[in-house]
Scaffold this active site. Sequence first.
Site, PDB file in Angstrom:
ATOM      1  N   ASP A   1       0.824  -1.221   0.000  1.00  0.00           N
ATOM      2  CA  ASP A   1       0.000   0.000   0.000  1.00  0.00           C
ATOM      3  C   ASP A   1       0.855   1.267   0.000  1.00  0.00           C
ATOM      4  O   ASP A   1       1.959   1.276   0.535  1.00  0.00           O
ATOM      5  CB  ASP A   1      -0.909  -0.021   1.240  1.00  0.00           C
ATOM      6  CG  ASP A   1      -2.012   1.023   1.146  1.00  0.00           C
ATOM      7  OD1 ASP A   1      -2.391   1.398   0.014  1.00  0.00           O
ATOM      8  OD2 ASP A   1      -2.489   1.465   2.203  1.00  0.00           O
TER       9      ASP A   1
ATOM     10  N   GLY B   1      -0.257   5.271  -4.518  1.00  0.00           N
ATOM     11  CA  GLY B   1      -0.907   6.501  -4.978  1.00  0.00           C
ATOM     12  C   GLY B   1      -0.313   7.714  -4.286  1.00  0.00           C
ATOM     13  O   GLY B   1       0.051   8.710  -4.931  1.00  0.00           O
TER      14      GLY B   1
ATOM     15  N   SER C   1      -7.576  -5.649  -4.336  1.00  0.00           N
ATOM     16  CA  SER C   1      -8.618  -6.202  -3.469  1.00  0.00           C
ATOM     17  C   SER C   1      -9.968  -6.252  -4.176  1.00  0.00           C
ATOM     18  O   SER C   1     -10.157  -5.629  -5.227  1.00  0.00           O
ATOM     19  CB  SER C   1      -8.740  -5.347  -2.199  1.00  0.00           C
ATOM     20  OG  SER C   1      -9.414  -4.136  -2.492  1.00  0.00           O
TER      21      SER C   1
ATOM     22  N   GLU D   1     -12.351  -4.734  -3.272  1.00  0.00           N
ATOM     23  CA  GLU D   1     -12.898  -3.365  -3.159  1.00  0.00           C
ATOM     24  C   GLU D   1     -12.204  -2.390  -4.113  1.00  0.00           C
ATOM     25  O   GLU D   1     -12.705  -1.283  -4.329  1.00  0.00           O
ATOM     26  CB  GLU D   1     -12.754  -2.847  -1.717  1.00  0.00           C
ATOM     27  CG  GLU D   1     -13.694  -3.502  -0.713  1.00  0.00           C
ATOM     28  CD  GLU D   1     -13.292  -4.933  -0.354  1.00  0.00           C
ATOM     29  OE1 GLU D   1     -12.084  -5.207  -0.224  1.00  0.00           O
ATOM     30  OE2 GLU D   1     -14.203  -5.791  -0.247  1.00  0.00           O
ATOM     31  N   ASN D   2     -11.052  -2.797  -4.660  1.00  0.00           N
ATOM     32  CA  ASN D   2     -10.299  -1.849  -5.494  1.00  0.00           C
ATOM     33  C   ASN D   2     -10.958  -1.552  -6.842  1.00  0.00           C
ATOM     34  O   ASN D   2     -10.543  -0.631  -7.552  1.00  0.00           O
ATOM     35  CB  ASN D   2      -8.851  -2.327  -5.697  1.00  0.00           C
ATOM     36  CG  ASN D   2      -7.976  -2.170  -4.456  1.00  0.00           C
ATOM     37  OD1 ASN D   2      -7.067  -2.969  -4.230  1.00  0.00           O
ATOM     38  ND2 ASN D   2      -8.234  -1.152  -3.641  1.00  0.00           N
TER      39      ASN D   2
ATOM     40  N   ARG E   1     -12.111   2.081  -7.956  1.00  0.00           N
ATOM     41  CA  ARG E   1     -11.216   3.133  -8.464  1.00  0.00           C
ATOM     42  C   ARG E   1     -11.522   3.465  -9.917  1.00  0.00           C
ATOM     43  O   ARG E   1     -12.303   2.785 -10.566  1.00  0.00           O
ATOM     44  CB  ARG E   1      -9.776   2.660  -8.300  1.00  0.00           C
ATOM     45  CG  ARG E   1      -9.484   2.433  -6.838  1.00  0.00           C
ATOM     46  CD  ARG E   1      -8.066   2.034  -6.625  1.00  0.00           C
ATOM     47  NE  ARG E   1      -7.833   1.857  -5.198  1.00  0.00           N
ATOM     48  CZ  ARG E   1      -6.661   1.958  -4.614  1.00  0.00           C
ATOM     49  NH1 ARG E   1      -5.603   2.236  -5.343  1.00  0.00           N
ATOM     50  NH2 ARG E   1      -6.531   1.775  -3.323  1.00  0.00           N
TER      51      ARG E   1
ATOM     52  N   ARG F   1       2.180  -4.101   6.944  1.00  0.00           N
ATOM     53  CA  ARG F   1       1.421  -3.091   6.209  1.00  0.00           C
ATOM     54  C   ARG F   1       2.208  -1.783   6.186  1.00  0.00           C
ATOM     55  O   ARG F   1       2.353  -1.125   7.216  1.00  0.00           O
ATOM     56  CB  ARG F   1       0.053  -2.821   6.816  1.00  0.00           C
ATOM     57  CG  ARG F   1      -0.630  -1.646   6.078  1.00  0.00           C
ATOM     58  CD  ARG F   1      -2.072  -1.878   5.834  1.00  0.00           C
ATOM     59  NE  ARG F   1      -2.582  -0.944   4.835  1.00  0.00           N
ATOM     60  CZ  ARG F   1      -3.845  -0.888   4.459  1.00  0.00           C
ATOM     61  NH1 ARG F   1      -4.702  -1.719   4.985  1.00  0.00           N
ATOM     62  NH2 ARG F   1      -4.236  -0.031   3.541  1.00  0.00           N
TER      63      ARG F   1
ATOM     64  N   GLU G   1       1.804 -12.165  13.471  1.00  0.00           N
ATOM     65  CA  GLU G   1       2.327 -10.932  14.076  1.00  0.00           C
ATOM     66  C   GLU G   1       2.193  -9.826  13.033  1.00  0.00           C
ATOM     67  O   GLU G   1       2.527 -10.036  11.861  1.00  0.00           O
ATOM     68  CB  GLU G   1       3.810 -11.113  14.451  1.00  0.00           C
ATOM     69  CG  GLU G   1       4.045 -12.149  15.532  1.00  0.00           C
ATOM     70  CD  GLU G   1       3.423 -11.771  16.870  1.00  0.00           C
ATOM     71  OE1 GLU G   1       3.334 -10.569  17.167  1.00  0.00           O
ATOM     72  OE2 GLU G   1       3.019 -12.693  17.615  1.00  0.00           O
TER      73      GLU G   1
HETATM   74  C1  IPE Z   1      -5.351  -2.580   0.393  1.00  0.00           C
HETATM   75  O1  IPE Z   1      -5.083  -1.238   0.179  1.00  0.00           O
HETATM   76  C2  IPE Z   1      -5.361  -3.331  -0.900  1.00  0.00           C
HETATM   77  C3  IPE Z   1      -4.078  -3.461  -1.586  1.00  0.00           C
HETATM   78  C4  IPE Z   1      -2.934  -2.964  -1.217  1.00  0.00           C
HETATM   79  C5  IPE Z   1      -4.119  -4.242  -2.766  1.00  0.00           C
HETATM   80  P1  IPE Z   1      -6.239  -0.170  -0.011  1.00  0.00           P
HETATM   81  O2  IPE Z   1      -5.540   1.104  -0.325  1.00  0.00           O
HETATM   82  O3  IPE Z   1      -7.224  -0.648  -0.984  1.00  0.00           O
HETATM   83  O4  IPE Z   1      -6.900  -0.138   1.420  1.00  0.00           O
HETATM   84  P2  IPE Z   1      -7.695   1.003   2.155  1.00  0.00           P
HETATM   85  O5  IPE Z   1      -8.718   1.525   1.205  1.00  0.00           O
HETATM   86  O6  IPE Z   1      -6.703   2.072   2.534  1.00  0.00           O
HETATM   87  O7  IPE Z   1      -8.271   0.354   3.373  1.00  0.00           O
HETATM   88  C1  IPE Z   2      -1.797   0.100  -3.182  1.00  0.00           C
HETATM   89  O1  IPE Z   2      -1.554   1.460  -3.265  1.00  0.00           O
HETATM   90  C2  IPE Z   2      -2.131  -0.519  -4.511  1.00  0.00           C
HETATM   91  C3  IPE Z   2      -3.529  -0.933  -4.641  1.00  0.00           C
HETATM   92  C4  IPE Z   2      -4.441  -0.829  -3.708  1.00  0.00           C
HETATM   93  C5  IPE Z   2      -3.931  -1.507  -5.886  1.00  0.00           C
HETATM   94  P1  IPE Z   2      -2.724   2.524  -3.275  1.00  0.00           P
HETATM   95  O2  IPE Z   2      -3.106   2.769  -4.682  1.00  0.00           O
HETATM   96  O3  IPE Z   2      -3.826   2.138  -2.375  1.00  0.00           O
HETATM   97  O4  IPE Z   2      -1.976   3.792  -2.708  1.00  0.00           O
HETATM   98  P2  IPE Z   2      -2.556   4.865  -1.696  1.00  0.00           P
HETATM   99  O5  IPE Z   2      -3.013   4.124  -0.490  1.00  0.00           O
HETATM  100  O6  IPE Z   2      -3.675   5.551  -2.403  1.00  0.00           O
HETATM  101  O7  IPE Z   2      -1.402   5.753  -1.418  1.00  0.00           O
HETATM  102 MG    MG Z   3      -4.134   2.414  -0.394  1.00  0.00          MG
END
Ligand code: IPE
Ligand code: IPE
Ligand code: MG
Length: 242
Positions: free
Chosen positions: A22, A25, A67, A69-70, A73, A190, A209
Site C-alpha cells: 500500500d 498513490g 482487493s 474493493e479496489n 477506483r 502493512r 504478528e
Molecule cells: C489494500 O489497500 C489493498 C491493496 C494494497 C491491494 P487499499 O488502499 O485498498 O486499502 P484502504 O482503502 O486504505 O483500506
Molecule cells: C496500493 O496502493 C495498490 C492498490 C491498492 C492496488 P494505493 O493505490 O492504495 O496507494 P494509496 O493508499 O492511495 O497511497
Molecule cells: Mg491504499
Amino acid sequence: MPNEVIHAGDQAVPRHIAIVMDGNGRWAQKRGLPRTAGHKVGCEVLRTLIKYCKKIGVEYVTVYAFSTENWKRSADEVSTIMGLLKRYFKEAIDSLEDEGIRLRVLGDLRRLSPELQALAHKTDEISDHICGTQVNICVNYGGRDEIVHAASAFAAKCAAGEAKPEDLTEQLFHSYLYSAGIPDPDLVIRPSGEQRISNFLLWQSAYAEYYFTDTLWPDFTPAVLDEAIAAYHGRNRRFGGV
Ligand code: IPE
Ligand code: IPE
Ligand code: MG
C-alpha cells in the site's frame, strides 16, 4: 539450489511473510505524478523484494495486489494495474524456472480478463514443477469473499451428498480457501502508515504478528523488511498458551 538461509542470532526468518503493498498513490501524488506512476514503481519493488526473500530463505511470500474493493477506483487506474499484472505474469512465465520461484494467484479470478486468467493458470501450471520460494499474488482477493466462497463450496458438497456438515473442522475448511495447502502467515506487514488490514487474509492471520510502517510501498527496501523481521524476532508468540 537450496536457499541460503540467513539467521538473525539463532532465529530463523519467518516461514511465511505477507505484505499489503500500500501507498503507491500517495507516493506518486507527493511527486506530482499520476497515481499510476506509483503502481509502476511498486511493481519493481515487488520484484526486488521477492529476490531478497528468496535469498534470506523465506518459504512463502504473499502480497496483496488488488482487493475485491479496489474496483471502486477509476477505470484508468484499474486498467493500469491490470496491465501491470499482465506484464508481471508474462515475465514470470519466462523466468520462474530459472529463478526457482513458484507463483500462485489467489482470489476470485472470474472477474479478471480471459487473458489474465489464462496467464494465471499458466504460471500455476509451471509452478507445479518448481521447488523454491512460493510467491502468492492476491488479485481480486478479499478475506470475506474467500470465506464465503469456501463456505459455499463446502455447502455444495454437502448438498451433493459428498460431505457432511458435522465433519467440518478448521483444517477441512482451510482446504476450501484460496490459500489451501499454504501455511498461515507468521508476519503480516502493512506499509503506508495505515493501521488496518483492509480485508487481507482474515482467516489465515488469526495468530500472525503484525508490523506497521510509515514507509510507502514504492520506498520499501530489503532494509525495511529486515526491520520488520527484527521486530518479529522480538515478539513472544504464545498462541493462547502461557
Ligand atoms: C489494500 O489497500 C489493498 C491493496 C494494497 C491491494 P487499499 O488502499 O485498498 O486499502 P484502504 O482503502 O486504505 O483500506
Ligand atoms: C496500493 O496502493 C495498490 C492498490 C491498492 C492496488 P494505493 O493505490 O492504495 O496507494 P494509496 O493508499 O492511495 O497511497
Ligand atoms: Mg491504499
